[in-house]
Design a protein around this motif. Structure first.
Motif, PDB file in Angstrom:
ATOM      1  N   VAL A 112       0.820  -1.210   0.000  1.00 43.90           N
ATOM      2  CA  VAL A 112       0.000   0.000   0.000  1.00 43.90           C
ATOM      3  C   VAL A 112       0.855   1.263   0.000  1.00 43.90           C
ATOM      4  CG1 VAL A 112      -1.726   1.319   1.296  1.00 43.90           C
ATOM      5  CG2 VAL A 112      -1.923  -1.174   1.132  1.00 43.90           C
ATOM      6  N   LYS A 113       1.865   1.324   0.864  1.00 44.08           N
ATOM      7  CA  LYS A 113       2.671   2.546   0.968  1.00 44.08           C
ATOM      8  C   LYS A 113       3.369   2.891  -0.353  1.00 44.08           C
ATOM      9  CE  LYS A 113       6.242   4.807   3.751  1.00 44.08           C
ATOM     10  NZ  LYS A 113       5.403   5.962   4.153  1.00 44.08           N
ATOM     11  N   PRO A 125       2.319   7.844   6.332  1.00 43.02           N
ATOM     12  CA  PRO A 125       2.702   6.688   7.160  1.00 43.02           C
ATOM     13  C   PRO A 125       1.640   5.592   7.030  1.00 43.02           C
ATOM     14  CG  PRO A 125       1.829   8.446   8.537  1.00 43.02           C
ATOM     15  CD  PRO A 125       1.927   9.005   7.154  1.00 43.02           C
ATOM     16  N   VAL A 126       2.070   4.371   6.793  1.00 47.04           N
ATOM     17  CA  VAL A 126       1.145   3.245   6.641  1.00 47.04           C
ATOM     18  C   VAL A 126       1.586   2.139   7.592  1.00 47.04           C
ATOM     19  CG1 VAL A 126       0.138   1.555   5.072  1.00 47.04           C
ATOM     20  CG2 VAL A 126       0.774   3.825   4.207  1.00 47.04           C
ATOM     21  N   VAL A 127       0.715   1.771   8.512  1.00 41.99           N
ATOM     22  CA  VAL A 127       1.023   0.688   9.445  1.00 41.99           C
ATOM     23  C   VAL A 127      -0.145  -0.292   9.446  1.00 41.99           C
ATOM     24  CG1 VAL A 127       2.453   2.154  10.910  1.00 41.99           C
ATOM     25  CG2 VAL A 127       0.020   1.920  11.413  1.00 41.99           C
ATOM     26  N   ASP A 128       0.148  -1.523   9.809  1.00 44.41           N
ATOM     27  CA  ASP A 128      -0.889  -2.545   9.914  1.00 44.41           C
ATOM     28  C   ASP A 128      -1.148  -2.828  11.389  1.00 44.41           C
ATOM     29  OD1 ASP A 128      -2.729  -4.494   9.438  1.00 44.41           O
ATOM     30  OD2 ASP A 128      -1.278  -6.039   8.894  1.00 44.41           O
ATOM     31  N   GLU A 132      -3.812  -5.958  16.551  1.00 44.23           N
ATOM     32  CA  GLU A 132      -4.619  -5.242  17.544  1.00 44.23           C
ATOM     33  C   GLU A 132      -6.100  -5.222  17.173  1.00 44.23           C
ATOM     34  OE1 GLU A 132      -1.882  -4.137  16.165  1.00 44.23           O
ATOM     35  OE2 GLU A 132      -0.437  -3.791  17.783  1.00 44.23           O
ATOM     36  N   GLY A 133      -6.472  -5.920  16.086  1.00 49.25           N
ATOM     37  CA  GLY A 133      -7.878  -5.997  15.696  1.00 49.25           C
ATOM     38  C   GLY A 133      -8.313  -5.006  14.652  1.00 49.25           C
ATOM     39  N   PHE A 134      -7.343  -4.288  14.022  1.00 43.79           N
ATOM     40  CA  PHE A 134      -7.674  -3.297  12.997  1.00 43.79           C
ATOM     41  C   PHE A 134      -6.824  -3.551  11.754  1.00 43.79           C
ATOM     42  CE2 PHE A 134      -8.246  -1.183  17.156  1.00 43.79           C
ATOM     43  CZ  PHE A 134      -9.599  -0.885  17.084  1.00 43.79           C
ATOM     44  N   PRO A 135      -7.126  -4.591  10.975  1.00 45.22           N
ATOM     45  CA  PRO A 135      -6.297  -4.894   9.810  1.00 45.22           C
ATOM     46  C   PRO A 135      -6.408  -3.839   8.715  1.00 45.22           C
ATOM     47  CG  PRO A 135      -8.272  -6.253   9.813  1.00 45.22           C
ATOM     48  CD  PRO A 135      -8.250  -5.536  11.125  1.00 45.22           C
ATOM     49  N   LEU A 136      -5.295  -3.605   8.055  1.00 48.22           N
ATOM     50  CA  LEU A 136      -5.260  -2.719   6.886  1.00 48.22           C
ATOM     51  C   LEU A 136      -6.004  -3.398   5.737  1.00 48.22           C
ATOM     52  CD1 LEU A 136      -3.965  -0.126   5.562  1.00 48.22           C
ATOM     53  CD2 LEU A 136      -2.038  -1.613   4.943  1.00 48.22           C
ATOM     54  N   ALA A 137      -6.780  -2.620   4.969  1.00 51.47           N
ATOM     55  CA  ALA A 137      -7.523  -3.189   3.839  1.00 51.47           C
ATOM     56  C   ALA A 137      -7.125  -2.586   2.507  1.00 51.47           C
ATOM     57  CB  ALA A 137      -9.030  -3.005   4.045  1.00 51.47           C
ATOM     58  N   GLY A 138      -6.393  -1.458   2.517  1.00 54.87           N
ATOM     59  CA  GLY A 138      -5.981  -0.855   1.251  1.00 54.87           C
ATOM     60  C   GLY A 138      -5.861   0.652   1.352  1.00 54.87           C
ATOM     61  N   GLY A 139      -5.821   1.305   0.207  1.00 52.53           N
ATOM     62  CA  GLY A 139      -5.688   2.758   0.171  1.00 52.53           C
ATOM     63  C   GLY A 139      -6.210   3.318  -1.129  1.00 52.53           C
ATOM     64  N   ARG A 140      -6.422   4.607  -1.151  1.00 51.76           N
ATOM     65  CA  ARG A 140      -6.896   5.287  -2.354  1.00 51.76           C
ATOM     66  C   ARG A 140      -6.521   6.765  -2.264  1.00 51.76           C
ATOM     67  NH1 ARG A 140     -11.324   5.250   0.958  1.00 51.76           N
ATOM     68  NH2 ARG A 140     -12.342   7.275   1.217  1.00 51.76           N
ATOM     69  N   LEU A 141      -6.718   7.483  -3.348  1.00 53.01           N
ATOM     70  CA  LEU A 141      -6.571   8.930  -3.348  1.00 53.01           C
ATOM     71  C   LEU A 141      -7.931   9.551  -3.064  1.00 53.01           C
ATOM     72  CD1 LEU A 141      -4.299   9.490  -6.492  1.00 53.01           C
ATOM     73  CD2 LEU A 141      -3.597   9.315  -4.088  1.00 53.01           C
ATOM     74  N   ASP A 142      -7.929  10.641  -2.311  1.00 51.85           N
ATOM     75  CA  ASP A 142      -9.165  11.361  -2.026  1.00 51.85           C
ATOM     76  C   ASP A 142      -8.866  12.856  -2.102  1.00 51.85           C
ATOM     77  OD1 ASP A 142     -11.852  11.976  -0.957  1.00 51.85           O
ATOM     78  OD2 ASP A 142     -11.817   9.900  -0.265  1.00 51.85           O
ATOM     79  N   TYR A 143      -9.872  13.669  -1.863  1.00 58.99           N
ATOM     80  CA  TYR A 143      -9.699  15.123  -1.971  1.00 58.99           C
ATOM     81  C   TYR A 143     -10.327  15.811  -0.770  1.00 58.99           C
ATOM     82  CZ  TYR A 143      -9.248  19.657  -4.259  1.00 58.99           C
ATOM     83  OH  TYR A 143      -8.889  20.951  -4.577  1.00 58.99           O
ATOM     84  N   LEU A 144      -9.508  16.553  -0.018  1.00 61.15           N
ATOM     85  CA  LEU A 144      -9.960  17.269   1.168  1.00 61.15           C
ATOM     86  C   LEU A 144      -9.134  18.535   1.357  1.00 61.15           C
ATOM     87  CD1 LEU A 144     -10.401  14.375   3.784  1.00 61.15           C
ATOM     88  CD2 LEU A 144     -12.217  15.941   3.050  1.00 61.15           C
ATOM     89  N   ASP A 145      -9.728  19.522   1.981  1.00 59.67           N
ATOM     90  CA  ASP A 145      -8.987  20.731   2.350  1.00 59.67           C
ATOM     91  C   ASP A 145      -8.311  21.379   1.144  1.00 59.67           C
ATOM     92  OD1 ASP A 145      -8.300  22.585   4.303  1.00 59.67           O
ATOM     93  OD2 ASP A 145      -6.397  21.620   4.773  1.00 59.67           O
ATOM     94  N   GLY A 146      -8.926  21.240  -0.037  1.00 61.97           N
ATOM     95  CA  GLY A 146      -8.397  21.867  -1.239  1.00 61.97           C
ATOM     96  C   GLY A 146      -7.208  21.162  -1.855  1.00 61.97           C
ATOM     97  N   ARG A 147      -6.989  19.883  -1.524  1.00 64.06           N
ATOM     98  CA  ARG A 147      -5.842  19.183  -2.073  1.00 64.06           C
ATOM     99  C   ARG A 147      -6.101  17.675  -2.112  1.00 64.06           C
ATOM    100  NH1 ARG A 147      -0.513  19.100   0.578  1.00 64.06           N
ATOM    101  NH2 ARG A 147      -0.429  17.212  -0.696  1.00 64.06           N
ATOM    102  N   THR A 148      -5.238  16.944  -2.849  1.00 65.39           N
ATOM    103  CA  THR A 148      -5.311  15.488  -2.896  1.00 65.39           C
ATOM    104  C   THR A 148      -4.662  14.916  -1.641  1.00 65.39           C
ATOM    105  OG1 THR A 148      -5.164  15.540  -5.306  1.00 65.39           O
ATOM    106  CG2 THR A 148      -4.753  13.433  -4.248  1.00 65.39           C
ATOM    107  N   VAL A 149      -5.333  13.967  -1.017  1.00 63.56           N
ATOM    108  CA  VAL A 149      -4.849  13.380   0.239  1.00 63.56           C
ATOM    109  C   VAL A 149      -4.816  11.859   0.117  1.00 63.56           C
ATOM    110  CG1 VAL A 149      -5.874  15.309   1.515  1.00 63.56           C
ATOM    111  CG2 VAL A 149      -7.138  13.149   1.314  1.00 63.56           C
ATOM    112  N   ALA A 150      -4.142  11.236   1.069  1.00 66.24           N
ATOM    113  CA  ALA A 150      -4.125   9.771   1.134  1.00 66.24           C
ATOM    114  C   ALA A 150      -5.297   9.315   1.997  1.00 66.24           C
ATOM    115  CB  ALA A 150      -2.815   9.279   1.741  1.00 66.24           C
ATOM    116  N   ALA A 151      -6.004   8.297   1.524  1.00 70.27           N
ATOM    117  CA  ALA A 151      -7.070   7.680   2.309  1.00 70.27           C
ATOM    118  C   ALA A 151      -6.679   6.222   2.539  1.00 70.27           C
ATOM    119  CB  ALA A 151      -8.403   7.769   1.584  1.00 70.27           C
ATOM    120  N   LEU A 152      -6.420   5.879   3.781  1.00 68.12           N
ATOM    121  CA  LEU A 152      -6.084   4.502   4.144  1.00 68.12           C
ATOM    122  C   LEU A 152      -7.333   3.842   4.721  1.00 68.12           C
ATOM    123  CD1 LEU A 152      -2.663   5.253   5.860  1.00 68.12           C
ATOM    124  CD2 LEU A 152      -3.049   4.386   3.550  1.00 68.12           C
ATOM    125  N   VAL A 153      -7.553   2.606   4.356  1.00 70.84           N
ATOM    126  CA  VAL A 153      -8.760   1.901   4.769  1.00 70.84           C
ATOM    127  C   VAL A 153      -8.392   0.791   5.750  1.00 70.84           C
ATOM    128  CG1 VAL A 153     -10.792   0.626   4.005  1.00 70.84           C
ATOM    129  CG2 VAL A 153      -9.799   2.389   2.526  1.00 70.84           C
TER     130      VAL A 153
END
Length: 223
Positions: A112-113, A125-128, A132-153
Motif C-alpha cells: 500500500v505505501k 505513514p502506513v502501518v498494519d 490489535e484488531g484493525f487490519p489494513l484493507a488498502g488505500g486510495r486517493l481522495d480530496y480534502l482541504d483543497g488538495r489530494t490526500v491519502a485515504a487509508l482503509v
C-alpha cells in the motif's frame, strides 16, 4: 430607524455576495420560518400589499426574526475545523456508497505505501494494526482541504475506518480530538508533520483505541 424594502433587499444581496452560505443554511432558515409560523401565524384577514419585497410591518415580528437569522447565518460561516469535519464525514459516506473503498486493495503495508509514490507530494505513514484488531484493507486517493490526500482503509470486523492523511500546516502538533457527525465517530490529530482524520461507525471507545494505537505506531522516534 426602519429599513425600506429596497434597503433590506440590497443588504441581503450584499451579505450573500460577501459570504458563502454555510452548509445546511436553507434547512436552518426553513426550520426557523416554520417555527415562527406556528408561534405567530399571519391573520387570514390581513390586508394585501403590493411590491416585490413586502415590508417588515406586513410580515410581522416572526418574519423579521427569520430575515435577521438569515443575515446572521450568511455572515457567519462554519469554523474551519467544523467545515473540515463535515467534509471528512461526507467523503467517508461517499466511499461506502460508491463501493470504491480502495484503489489498491491489500493487507500488506509494503504494498500500500509504495502505491502512493508519485501520486502524492508526500509519503503517508502506513502501518498494519491487524494484531490489535484493525487490519489494513488498502488505500486510495481522495480530496480534502483543497488538495489530494491519502485515504487509508482499515477494518474492525464488519466496520470500515477511513483514515485521511495529508501534511499539517507548519508541521503543527495536535492532541487527539474526538467528535460525532451524522452518527459517525471522528478522531483528529496532527503529529510527525501530518494531520490525520479517522472516521467510522465504530463506537466511540473503539475509535479512541484505534486512534491511540495508530498514534503510538506512527510517533516520530527520538534520535
Amino acid at each position: 430607524m426602519a429599513m425600506s424594502d429596497d434597503e433590506l433587499g440590497m443588504l441581503i444581496r450584499r451579505q450573500a455576495a460577501r459570504h458563502a452560505p454555510p452548509g445546511g443554511l436553507a434547512q436552518r432558515i426553513g426550520r426557523a420560518l416554520r417555527a415562527e409560523a406556528v408561534a405567530a401565524p399571519v391573520s387570514a384577514t390581513a390586508p394585501k400589499r403590493r411590491g416585490w419585497w413586502p415590508s417588515l410591518a406586513w410580515f410581522g415580528t416572526g418574519a423579521a426574526t427569520a430575515w435577521g437569522l438569515a443575515l446572521v447565518l450568511l455572515a457567519t460561516p462554519l469554523p474551519p475545523t467544523d467545515a473540515l469535519a463535515e467534509a471528512v464525514t461526507a467523503n467517508h459516506v461517499r466511499s461506502l456508497m460508491a463501493s470504491h473503498l480502495a484503489d489498491v486493495a491489500s493487507t500488506d503495508q509494503h504494498t500500500v505505501k509504495p502505491w502512493f509514490a508519485g501520486k502524492l507530494d508526500f509519503s503517508p505513514p502506513v502501518v498494519d494494526l491487524a494484531a490489535e484488531g484493525f487490519p489494513l484493507a488498502g488505500g486510495r486517493l481522495d480530496y480534502l482541504d483543497g488538495r489530494t490526500v491519502a485515504a487509508l482503509v482499515y477494518r474492525a470486523g464488519p466496520h470500515v475506518i477511513n483514515l485521511f492523511v495529508w501534511p499539517a500546516a507548519e508541521g503543527k502538533v495536535l492532541a487527539p480530538a474526538f467528535s460525532t457527525r451524522q452518527g459517525y465517530q471522528l478522531a483528529h490529530w496532527a503529529q510527525g508533520g501530518m494531520q490525520v482524520w479517522a472516521v467510522s461507525d465504530l463506537n466511540a471507545a473503539e475509535l479512541h483505541n484505534f486512534a491511540l494505537l495508530l498514534r503510538e505506531r506512527t510517533a516520530p522516534r527520538a534520535p
